[in-house]
Design a protein around this motif. Structure first.
Motif, PDB file in Angstrom:
ATOM      1  N   ARG A 104       0.820  -1.245   0.104  1.00  8.68           N
ATOM      2  CA  ARG A 104       0.016  -0.319  -0.178  1.00  8.68           C
ATOM      3  C   ARG A 104       0.689   1.087  -0.530  1.00  8.68           C
ATOM      4  O   ARG A 104       0.160   2.072   0.086  1.00  8.68           O
ATOM      5  CB  ARG A 104      -0.583   0.123   1.024  1.00  8.68           C
ATOM      6  N   GLY A 105       2.034   1.327   0.031  1.00  6.84           N
ATOM      7  CA  GLY A 105       2.929   2.408   0.075  1.00  6.84           C
ATOM      8  C   GLY A 105       4.861   2.189   0.083  1.00  6.84           C
ATOM      9  O   GLY A 105       5.105   0.432  -0.250  1.00  6.84           O
TER      10      GLY A 105
ATOM     11  N   ARG B 171       1.606   5.712   6.450  1.00  2.60           N
ATOM     12  CA  ARG B 171       0.935   4.791   7.535  1.00  2.60           C
ATOM     13  C   ARG B 171      -0.430   6.201   8.068  1.00  2.60           C
ATOM     14  O   ARG B 171      -1.646   5.300   8.099  1.00  2.60           O
ATOM     15  CB  ARG B 171       1.660   4.990   9.358  1.00  2.60           C
TER      16      ARG B 171
ATOM     17  N   LEU C  98      -2.522   5.787   4.953  1.00  2.00           N
ATOM     18  CA  LEU C  98      -2.746   4.571   4.799  1.00  2.00           C
ATOM     19  C   LEU C  98      -4.294   3.796   6.221  1.00  2.00           C
ATOM     20  O   LEU C  98      -5.547   3.866   5.545  1.00  2.00           O
ATOM     21  CB  LEU C  98      -2.171   2.966   5.494  1.00  2.00           C
TER      22      LEU C  98
ATOM     23  N   GLU D 162      -7.377   6.708   5.347  1.00  2.00           N
ATOM     24  CA  GLU D 162      -7.955   5.924   3.739  1.00  2.00           C
ATOM     25  C   GLU D 162      -8.376   4.571   4.410  1.00  2.00           C
ATOM     26  O   GLU D 162      -9.615   4.903   3.910  1.00  2.00           O
ATOM     27  CB  GLU D 162      -6.994   4.855   2.585  1.00  2.00           C
ATOM     28  N   THR D 163      -7.994   4.262   5.278  1.00  3.98           N
ATOM     29  CA  THR D 163      -9.175   3.207   6.060  1.00  3.98           C
ATOM     30  C   THR D 163     -10.702   3.201   7.032  1.00  3.98           C
ATOM     31  O   THR D 163     -11.854   3.027   7.060  1.00  3.98           O
ATOM     32  CB  THR D 163      -8.924   1.475   6.929  1.00  3.98           C
TER      33      THR D 163
ATOM     34  N   THR E 214     -12.491   0.336  -1.991  1.00  2.00           N
ATOM     35  CA  THR E 214     -11.490  -0.893  -1.631  1.00  2.00           C
ATOM     36  C   THR E 214     -11.741  -2.235  -1.110  1.00  2.00           C
ATOM     37  O   THR E 214     -10.829  -2.977  -0.508  1.00  2.00           O
ATOM     38  CB  THR E 214     -11.513   0.219   0.085  1.00  2.00           C
TER      39      THR E 214
END
Ligand SMILES: Nc1ncnc2c1ncn2[C@@H]1O[C@H](COP(=O)(O)OP(=O)(O)OP(=O)(O)O)[C@@H](O)[C@H]1O
Ligand SMILES: [Mg+2]
Lengths: 132, 287, 118
Positions: free
Chosen positions: A43-44, A114, A117, A120-121, A130
């Motif tokens: 994811r990164g 982080r 992420l 986003e979640t 997603t």
């Protein structure tokens, strides 16, 4: 041909560039990263260039491409540790890498990834896109 | 060994080194030449005797026509050292050249004695000594000038750095309050030291306050903009505060947006913003 | 190309250029060497140390026998490229040095000489 190692750290990939990169090496990094993002569902991506003594238009373009490609693969890219002299030169050259996120060092870069992420979640509750 | 035109200078210097040295030192400490305020007697003696020794060796080697030749390297190195030291100590270039030129009289005197009645020889030797010492004196002037320039440019650099301190306001927050007229050179120095401090202190936010700057020309505005861009590439955010109306006009007129730069009216606003950005909350305490 | 960069860096360090100036010069060398290689079909790079009235400088000369450049003014425009580059190599490296000189004509190759003063 030598390659630049890519480390996996949780959901992120970490690349430390320590050599004077020739063009082919930079291109193979770009390819390898795309592969690895896809295969690990990272994811990164964090690219540490603190030991890099120059970034010319070619390497600049490779960094921008990596950021763009990883975005398409749903991963954020952060370039960290660019030296002042390198940054001054790059700006003078005419490259400001608008699409590339940056951070002072690996630690800050990780925080940034982080946080991205997390938001986003949190923000994507019920967002179908997603839920692969 | 012997020079082609059979000069007696090598022999004269070799045979009378001690007398020449004494007369030379006397010459230098007499009258208007004396610089005992800047140079002690011991130092003068030391310098002179070292020079004469090297001079003797060079003369012995025979190349009297060209003081830039390898035979003269030792002499030149000593003179360069002396000139540089003198430049730093505050001697004038004349003082330094005089050090060399004052050797003429003792040498002439010795030559006159040794040449005896040979007027031709004396004239020739005088000419040789004159050209050699004149060239060496010129050389000191050149070195002096260059060292002086180095001193000045270093001082300018130091002054520039002093006049624009980069201060650490808070953990992770730097500020540079710019005061006075900004020229291109000063802006560049400030900006480079700001970027370096960002690395050293790991500061994620830098405030550039230009409230104390009367005018900003296009070149300076461009430096500011480039600094903001460079800081962003390094991973730090810049805030520019204290932009006066005319300066805002200049920046807009330049046609460059301050991409990535946050602008705030005052330094106080900038600080508040920077603190919030780094996760602090600021509130007035109860009294 | 890497060796050109390393040689330029070594000279710039030797001549005590500031870190920023070193970086600018090496970057310019990298851009110009790449042009010589890619657009010029290969060529030569030369380094010269300059001394002018106490001022010290480095001159880099890149030469090739490639196709040359038809419109130099256009080639020196930010963003102009005939390949897949960003078109910043020539225009950008001009900004990184103090003197920039280009001699070229179609079919006869290209020579770019740049100088950076300390
Ligand atoms: N040595 C050369 N020989 C022939 N053509 C050249 C040479 N150098 C530059 N050019 C021409 O000038 C154009 C602009 O060069 P420039 O270096 O600015 O951009 P680029 O090489 O295309 O891309 P970039 O350098 O940004 O990756 C090139 O596309 C090419 O057409
Ligand atoms: Mg190019």
């Amino acid at each position: 041909m030598d390659r630049i190692p890519i480390l996996k750290m949780g959901p992120f990939l970490l690349v430390t560039i320590q050599v004077d990169m020739h063009d082919r090496l930079a291109l193979s990094l770009q390819d390898d990263l795309a592969e690895r993002i896809a295969s690990t569902e990272a994811r990164g991506v964090l690219i540490d260039i603190s030991s890099l003594e120059i970034v010319d238009s070619f390497i600049g373009r490779v960094l921008a491409n990596i950021a763009a490609v990883s975005r398409v693969l749903d991963a954020q890219t952060v370039v960290v540790g660019m030296q002042p002299a390198v940054a001054i030169t790059l700006v003078e050259l005419g490259l400001s890498l608008p699409g590339v996120r940056t951070a002072l060092n690996v630690e800050r870069g990780m925080e940034l990834l982080r946080a991205a992420l997390e938001s986003e979640t949190l923000g994507s509750d019920g967002d179908a896109s997603t839920a692969f | 060994m012997a020079s082609p035109d059979s000069s007696i200078l090598p022999a004269v210097v070799r045979d009378h080194q001690r007398e020449i040295l004494q007369q030379w030192i006397a010459e230098q400490s007499s009258g208007s030449n004396a610089r005992s305020d800047l140079l002690s007697d011991a130092e003068l003696r030391q310098q002179s005797s070292e020079f004469l020794q090297l001079f003797r060796e060079a003369v012995q080697a025979g190349n009297l026509g060209n003081v830039m030749g390898t035979e003269w390297q030792g002499v030149r190195e000593l003179l360069a050292t002396v000139s540089k030291a003198n430049a730093i100590r505050g001697f004038t270039p004349i003082d330094t050249a005089t050090f060399v030129l004052s050797l003429k009289r003792p040498l002439f005197q010795q030559l006159t004695t040794d040449a005896g009645s040979d007027a031709d020889l004396l004239a020739r030797e005088t000419w040789t000594v004159t050209t050699v010492l004149d060239s060496l004196a010129l050389f000191t002037t050149e070195v002096f000038q260059r060292s002086r320039e180095e001193v000045i440019s270093r001082q300018q650099q130091e002054l520039m750095e002093l006049s624009t301190p980069v201060v650490k306001l808070w953990d992770g927050i730097l500020a540079v309050p710019l005061i006075g007229t900004l020229d291109s050179a000063r802006t560049q120095v400030v900006m480079e030291s700001l970027l370096q401090r960002i690395v050293d202190t790991e500061a994620g936010i830098a405030i550039i306050d230009i409230a104390g700057v009367p005018t900003v020309d296009t070149l300076v505005a461009q430096h500011l903009i480039k600094t903001v861009a460079a800081a962003r590439l390094m991973g730090a955010e810049c805030i520019i505060s204290g932009i006066r109306p005319q300066i805002a006009q200049t920046i807009v007129h330049l046609g460059v947006e301050l991409v990535g730069a946050v602008t705030k009216a005052t330094l106080a606003d900038a600080i508040l913003y920077a603190l919030r950005q780094s996760g602090w909350s600021v509130s007035r305490g109860r009294s | 190309m890497v060796s050109v960069r390393q040689a330029v860096r070594a000279w710039a360090v030797e001549m005590k250029f500031s870190l920023v100036d070193q970086t600018k010069l090496v970057t310019a060398a990298s851009e110009l060497a790449r042009n010589t290689l890619i657009h010029g079909g290969g060529g030569s790079a030369r380094l010269e140390a300059l001394e002018d009235g106490g001022r010290q400088g480095i001159r880099l000369i890149f030469e090739d026998q490639g196709p040359g450049i038809e419109d130099v003014k256009l080639a020196l425009t930010d963003g102009y490229t005939t390949g897949h580059g960003l078109g910043l190599g020539l225009s950008g490296s001009r900004r990184l040095v103090n003197e920039f000189e280009i001699t070229t004509s179609p079919g006869e190759g290209t020579r770019v000489a740049v100088t950076k003063w300390k």
